[in-house]
Design a protein around this motif. Sequence first.
Motif, short mmCIF file in Angstrom:
data_model
loop_
_atom_site.label_atom_id
_atom_site.label_comp_id
_atom_site.label_asym_id
_atom_site.label_seq_id
_atom_site.Cartn_x
_atom_site.Cartn_y
_atom_site.Cartn_z
N ARG A 194 0.67 -1.37 0.04
CA ARG A 194 0.10 -0.04 0.09
C ARG A 194 1.07 1.22 -0.05
O ARG A 194 0.63 2.07 -0.83
N GLU A 195 1.86 1.28 0.94
CA GLU A 195 2.75 2.44 1.02
C GLU A 195 3.65 2.70 -0.49
O GLU A 195 3.70 3.73 -1.00
N GLU A 196 3.97 1.49 -0.82
CA GLU A 196 4.83 1.74 -2.29
C GLU A 196 3.91 2.10 -3.15
O GLU A 196 4.27 2.93 -4.23
N LEU A 197 2.71 1.60 -3.35
CA LEU A 197 1.75 2.11 -4.60
C LEU A 197 1.44 3.51 -4.27
O LEU A 197 1.12 4.31 -5.14
N GLN A 198 1.09 3.94 -3.09
CA GLN A 198 0.70 5.34 -2.94
C GLN A 198 1.96 6.25 -3.21
O GLN A 198 1.71 7.28 -3.85
N ARG A 199 3.10 5.83 -3.08
CA ARG A 199 4.41 6.50 -3.55
C ARG A 199 4.29 6.76 -4.90
O ARG A 199 4.60 7.85 -5.35
N ALA A 200 3.99 5.48 -5.73
CA ALA A 200 4.05 5.60 -7.08
C ALA A 200 2.83 6.47 -7.59
O ALA A 200 3.16 7.31 -8.66
N LEU A 201 1.86 6.60 -7.25
CA LEU A 201 0.60 7.40 -7.39
C LEU A 201 0.74 8.83 -7.29
O LEU A 201 0.32 9.70 -7.80
N ASP A 202 1.54 9.16 -6.24
CA ASP A 202 1.87 10.43 -5.88
C ASP A 202 2.75 11.25 -7.07
O ASP A 202 2.66 12.43 -6.93
N PHE A 203 3.14 10.42 -7.82
CA PHE A 203 3.89 11.32 -9.13
C PHE A 203 2.95 11.93 -9.83
O PHE A 203 3.37 12.56 -10.83
N GLY A 204 1.80 11.50 -9.86
CA GLY A 204 0.58 11.98 -10.85
C GLY A 204 0.38 11.48 -12.33
O GLY A 204 -0.42 12.08 -12.67
N THR A 205 0.79 10.32 -12.40
CA THR A 205 0.78 9.43 -13.65
C THR A 205 -0.69 9.36 -13.81
O THR A 205 -1.69 9.32 -12.85
N ARG A 206 -1.20 9.53 -15.10
CA ARG A 206 -2.63 9.46 -15.47
C ARG A 206 -2.98 7.90 -15.68
O ARG A 206 -3.93 7.60 -15.92
N HIS A 207 -1.77 7.03 -15.74
CA HIS A 207 -1.86 5.60 -16.30
C HIS A 207 -1.05 5.09 -15.56
O HIS A 207 0.22 5.34 -15.39
N ILE A 208 -1.26 3.65 -15.10
CA ILE A 208 -0.08 2.51 -14.73
C ILE A 208 -0.71 1.28 -14.56
O ILE A 208 -1.78 0.98 -14.73
#
Length: 404
Positions: A194-208
């Motif tokens: 959860r922590e790692e994914l939140q960190r990834a999503l915080d970059f603001g990418t529109r797609h992952i």
Amino acid sequence: MFARRLQRYNHLTRPLSQSKDVSVYFHWPYCASICPYCDFNRYQVDTIDHPQMQLSYLKEIEKYLNITDPYASIKSIYFGGGTPSLSKPSMIKNILDSLQKKIPFADDIEITMEANPTSIETETLAQFKEAGINRLSMGIQSFNDDDLKYLGRNHTSSEAIDCIHIASDIFGIERITFDLIYSRNPSQTKDSWREELQRALDFGTRHISLYNLTIEEGTPFATRLKQGKLIVLEDDIQEELYDITIQECEKKGLIQYEISNYAIPGFESQHNLNYWKSGDTIAVGPGAEGRISINGERVATKQFKNPNRWMKHVQTGDLANEYYEILDSSTIAQEILLMGLRTIQGVTPHTFQSLCNQTMQDAVNMKNVQRFVDMGLLEVDGKGIRANKYGRKVLDSILPDIIY
């Protein structure tokens, strides 16, 4: 050979049906190193014959365009691999320039290239943008250095972060996407993911793209598993990580539009959507698999996997096909279900009618579909058939029962 077997089409009148759009896939087979979980067609070599690769791509795409039904335009182009960011930006430019002279590009064409976030590859991103790439897909896989080593990756978490920032400056954050793998080792917990994914999503990418690790036959991971040297997470923990993945993405407005892909509406991968909607794709390069239209028939193609064998066949004037197959209505219907039910949109009656000239009721075992509707796994209405969030979890178990 494929081209010779298809000569009989050259004397036939092409269908008068309205031309449709097409996607084009180029497979780059080379990698700097081989990851132990990967079963893609990839090779680690000391030297790469870049001029011959470029010439072979150009020859093969021209041969395909000479035998397929005419397409209105190209909607998407994807350079995958392997690691295509190890190719030359000049090659990408030459391919795109040549292709655009043969068939129009859609005004909103999506041109994606896969890249790894090593420092060497990051240095060339601006050159690839100038060559015509307008969307970047990065193989991050993890932001944990220990897990990157476990996965056999040759970059660090700091290099991954730097690459995301650099790529955002060059392409715009809305034009980049990256992959992460979860359920990747026994030490991964719900909280750590959860922590790692939140960190990834915080970059603001529109797609992952977020993949549950699958142990594929023929890979080093599969060998280790058989030898008792690899431990995988229990199924219930993998399911919990999957649920966390959906929850965290939704908090940031990214919808699960396909089992492993999440996007803010409007930022879905157009190239991959074309696959899942059973659109036409001309696939070029070693091991590339495509679906094309020839005189109204849907044809499956696959190129020779070995790069040297592939180049040799292309250079001698033939299409380098390992196989081609004119698909019958039953096979087409199966593919529509296998691909389409991975998406939240599901499959539509129109797709069955247009591709295999069958109604959805004739192509699908509707009795069993209704059984899964009653179980709360599928949904059916005038728009078609969809797997809901519960059905997508067990889609592999559903599909055999609804395919004739």
